[in-house]
Design an enzyme around this catalytic site. Structure first.
Site, short mmCIF file in Angstrom:
data_model
loop_
_atom_site.label_atom_id
_atom_site.label_comp_id
_atom_site.label_asym_id
_atom_site.label_seq_id
_atom_site.Cartn_x
_atom_site.Cartn_y
_atom_site.Cartn_z
N SER A 206 8.08 -5.58 7.83
CA SER A 206 8.26 -4.32 7.11
C SER A 206 8.71 -3.24 8.07
CB SER A 206 6.90 -3.90 6.51
OG SER A 206 6.94 -2.59 5.97
N ARG B 214 7.73 1.50 -3.65
CA ARG B 214 8.23 2.54 -4.57
C ARG B 214 8.32 2.10 -6.02
NH1 ARG B 214 10.82 3.10 0.19
NH2 ARG B 214 10.60 5.09 1.31
N SER C 6 -4.19 1.45 -0.35
CA SER C 6 -3.98 2.24 0.87
C SER C 6 -5.26 2.93 1.33
CB SER C 6 -2.89 3.29 0.61
OG SER C 6 -2.82 4.20 1.69
N ARG D 294 10.33 4.64 6.43
CA ARG D 294 9.65 5.93 6.60
C ARG D 294 9.16 6.18 8.02
NH1 ARG D 294 7.97 7.86 1.46
NH2 ARG D 294 5.92 8.64 2.04
N HIS E 186 8.22 -0.19 6.90
CA HIS E 186 7.46 0.87 6.24
C HIS E 186 8.33 1.59 5.19
CE1 HIS E 186 3.54 3.18 6.97
NE2 HIS E 186 4.12 3.90 6.03
N LYS F 168 0.66 -5.63 9.34
CA LYS F 168 1.80 -5.09 8.57
C LYS F 168 2.68 -4.24 9.48
CE LYS F 168 2.82 -2.23 4.48
NZ LYS F 168 3.24 -0.92 4.97
N TYR G 294 -5.18 1.96 8.93
CA TYR G 294 -4.60 2.36 10.22
C TYR G 294 -5.75 2.34 11.21
CZ TYR G 294 -0.53 4.16 7.65
OH TYR G 294 0.58 4.27 6.86
N ARG H 112 10.09 13.00 8.42
CA ARG H 112 10.76 12.89 7.12
C ARG H 112 11.40 14.22 6.75
NH1 ARG H 112 5.57 9.40 5.24
NH2 ARG H 112 5.88 7.84 6.85
N PRO I 60 0.82 -1.22 0.00
CA PRO I 60 0.00 0.00 0.00
C PRO I 60 0.85 1.26 0.00
CG PRO I 60 0.09 -0.94 2.20
CD PRO I 60 0.78 -1.93 1.30
C1 LIG Z 1 5.07 7.04 -0.84
C2 LIG Z 1 4.75 5.95 0.12
C3 LIG Z 1 3.53 5.91 0.74
C4 LIG Z 1 3.21 4.88 1.61
N1 LIG Z 1 1.97 4.83 2.16
C5 LIG Z 1 1.66 3.78 2.95
C6 LIG Z 1 0.34 3.66 3.45
O1 LIG Z 1 -0.53 4.47 3.17
N2 LIG Z 1 0.07 2.62 4.27
C7 LIG Z 1 1.03 1.68 4.60
O2 LIG Z 1 0.74 0.74 5.33
N3 LIG Z 1 2.27 1.77 4.11
C8 LIG Z 1 2.59 2.78 3.29
N4 LIG Z 1 3.85 2.85 2.77
C9 LIG Z 1 4.81 1.75 3.05
C10 LIG Z 1 4.69 0.65 1.97
O3 LIG Z 1 3.51 -0.07 2.13
C11 LIG Z 1 5.84 -0.33 2.05
O4 LIG Z 1 5.96 -0.82 3.36
C12 LIG Z 1 7.18 0.21 1.58
O5 LIG Z 1 7.02 1.16 0.55
C13 LIG Z 1 8.05 -0.94 1.08
O6 LIG Z 1 9.28 -0.49 0.71
P1 LIG Z 1 9.72 -0.19 -0.81
O7 LIG Z 1 9.15 1.12 -1.16
O8 LIG Z 1 11.20 -0.20 -0.70
O9 LIG Z 1 9.21 -1.31 -1.70
C14 LIG Z 1 4.18 3.88 1.90
C15 LIG Z 1 5.42 3.92 1.27
C16 LIG Z 1 5.72 4.94 0.38
C17 LIG Z 1 7.06 4.94 -0.29
O1 LIG Z 2 3.70 8.15 3.67
C1 LIG Z 2 3.49 7.09 4.26
O2 LIG Z 2 4.39 6.26 4.45
C2 LIG Z 2 2.18 6.80 4.77
O3 LIG Z 2 2.04 5.73 5.28
C3 LIG Z 2 1.05 7.74 4.71
C4 LIG Z 2 -0.01 7.53 5.56
C5 LIG Z 2 -1.07 8.41 5.55
C6 LIG Z 2 -1.08 9.48 4.71
C7 LIG Z 2 -0.03 9.67 3.87
C8 LIG Z 2 1.04 8.80 3.85
#
Ligand SMILES: Cc1cc2nc3c(=O)[nH]c(=O)nc-3n(C[C@H](O)[C@H](O)[C@H](O)COP(=O)(O)O)c2cc1C
Ligand SMILES: O=C(O)C(=O)c1ccccc1
Length: 361
Positions: A249, A306, A105, A254, A251, A227, A133, A168, A76
């Site tokens: 994970s 990504r 997501s 992040r 995340h 997750k 969430y 971030r 997501p």
């Molecule tokens: C731009 C961005 C937004 C993300 N938003 C969410 C999210 O809304 N919910 C969530 O559980 N994880 C979120 N993630 C984490 C991803 O689900 C995932 O754990 C992570 O991107 C995996 O690493 P990778 O980008 O190296 O493949 C986000 C990651 C990125 C890069």
């Molecule tokens: O950016 C993120 O990693 C993310 O999980 C997220 C969650 C809520 C709103 C925007 C981004």
């Protein structure tokens, strides 16, 4: 990194507003966890087995009640319409065309019912899981779970690694903290206690606990996936709570910058779960060999975040399709070179630490 993914990453970087590119690409703090996710794969080697007569590998996997054509799902990620005007519609069509699971997501810029409809228009059995969430107000969590159920999602993926939003540096420097006024987190519209015709903010809370997860499990018929698990004891607790799969994970680097690479946390979680539920991993997966390394260490499948966003930003639906097809082809190729007939055939003795001897067992 796969050549196709590298190409799309560059193309995305050239097309995106630099502020949005930083949002998608960036991580928390000094971006140590972000960098380590990819580096952890580079430290390991795959040790092939020979003369096994395994034939062409079957890349399919079962994930809860769904089948995926390959051990790669879409993790997501928020705000796809910031990457491309077709947004989540494009991602959903591409994931369905590839025959894999889309974890959509909660922070999507398209309502979940539209996401599932876009996927089902391509393939009527397309699998979409909804990422959630837990919200401090249980009525809001339940309303979101109900929306996902009605939309035809087949699992809820509860993200547990975000008791607060990660800090971030790139977003802080750029002053990026919200969507532009023409976009919104559409799933957050019309929820209990929220404004009638605007969206509620997504809340993150350090007060949420296993009791809140249990409450949701009792409130929804959908299977729960957890997750953001890194500690093996949390994987055991997840089992006790009836969670049906866990995703190892950090995340995508992040949240907690001091967290281990997802790959480094995988073996202990796999051992803790002892085969009772599937273990997925995301973070740093960039090519077929990365996928196969995770499989060999006990993952049932991996997620990509990504790379999908880069494909989307670069070429819309076509770009996401290219990312997923490339990962499928590379995974099949690497499995063949390793002598594996399918994803379950890879074993931990086929993983070696680069620069050290090959152990075997
Ligand atoms: C731009 C961005 C937004 C993300 N938003 C969410 C999210 O809304 N919910 C969530 O559980 N994880 C979120 N993630 C984490 C991803 O689900 C995932 O754990 C992570 O991107 C995996 O690493 P990778 O980008 O190296 O493949 C986000 C990651 C990125 C890069
Ligand atoms: O950016 C993120 O990693 C993310 O999980 C997220 C969650 C809520 C709103 C925007 C981004």
């Amino acid at each position: 990194m796969s050549g196709v993914i590298e190409e799309l990453r560059h193309k995305a970087a050239a097309r995106l507003d630099p502020v949005h590119r930083d949002f998608f690409d960036g991580g928390a703090g000094a971006e140590t966890a972000l960098a380590e996710n990819e580096r952890a794969f580079r430290r390991l080697a795959l040790v092939p087995r020979v003369l096994r007569g395994a034939g062409d590998p079957d890349t399919g996997v079962r994930l809860l009640d769904d089948r995926a054509s390959m051990p790669v799902v879409v993790s997501p990620t928020a705000f796809h319409r910031l990457a491309h005007p077709d947004g989540e519609h494009a991602t959903a069509r591409a994931a369905a065309a590839a025959g894999t699971v889309l974890i959509t997501s909660m922070a999507s810029t398209t309502p979940v019912a539209e996401v599932t409809a876009a996927a089902r228009a391509v393939r009527d059995d397309a699998a979409v899981w909804f990422q959630l969430y837990l919200q401090p107000d249980p009525a809001v969590t339940d309303a979101l779970a109900e929306r996902a159920l009605r939309a035809g999602c087949s699992a809820l993926v509860v993200t547990a690694d975000s008791p607060v939003f990660g800090r971030r540096a790139r977003d802080d420097r750029n002053g990026f903290h919200d969507l532009p006024p023409w976009l919104a987190a559409e799933n957050m519209r019309g929820l209990p206690g929220g404004p009638p015709d605007a969206t509620r903010d997504i809340a993150m809370s350090p007060r949420l606990s296993w009791a809140d997860l249990r409450r949701l499990r009792e409130a929804t018929p959908l299977p729960l996936v957890l997750k953001g698990v890194l500690h093996p004891q949390d994987a055991r607790l997840a089992l006790d709570e009836g969670v049906r799969a866990v995703i190892v994970s950090n995340h995508g680097g992040r949240q907690l910058d001091a967290a281990p690479a997802a790959l480094d946390a995988l073996p202990a979680v796999v051992a803790a779960v002892a085969g009772r539920i599937p273990v997925l991993l995301d973070g740093g997966v960039r090519c077929g060999a990365d996928v196969v390394l995770a499989l060999a260490l006990g993952a049932t499948a991996v997620g990509v975040g990504r790379p999908v966003v880069w494909g989307l930003a670069a070429e819309g639906e076509h770009g996401v399709r290219r990312v997923l097809e490339e990962l499928r082809e590379e995974t099949a190729h690497v499995l063949t070179l390793c002598g594996a007939a399918d994803c379950a055939a890879m074993t931990p003795d086929q993983v070696a630490v680069r620069g050290r001897g090959v152990g075997g067992c």
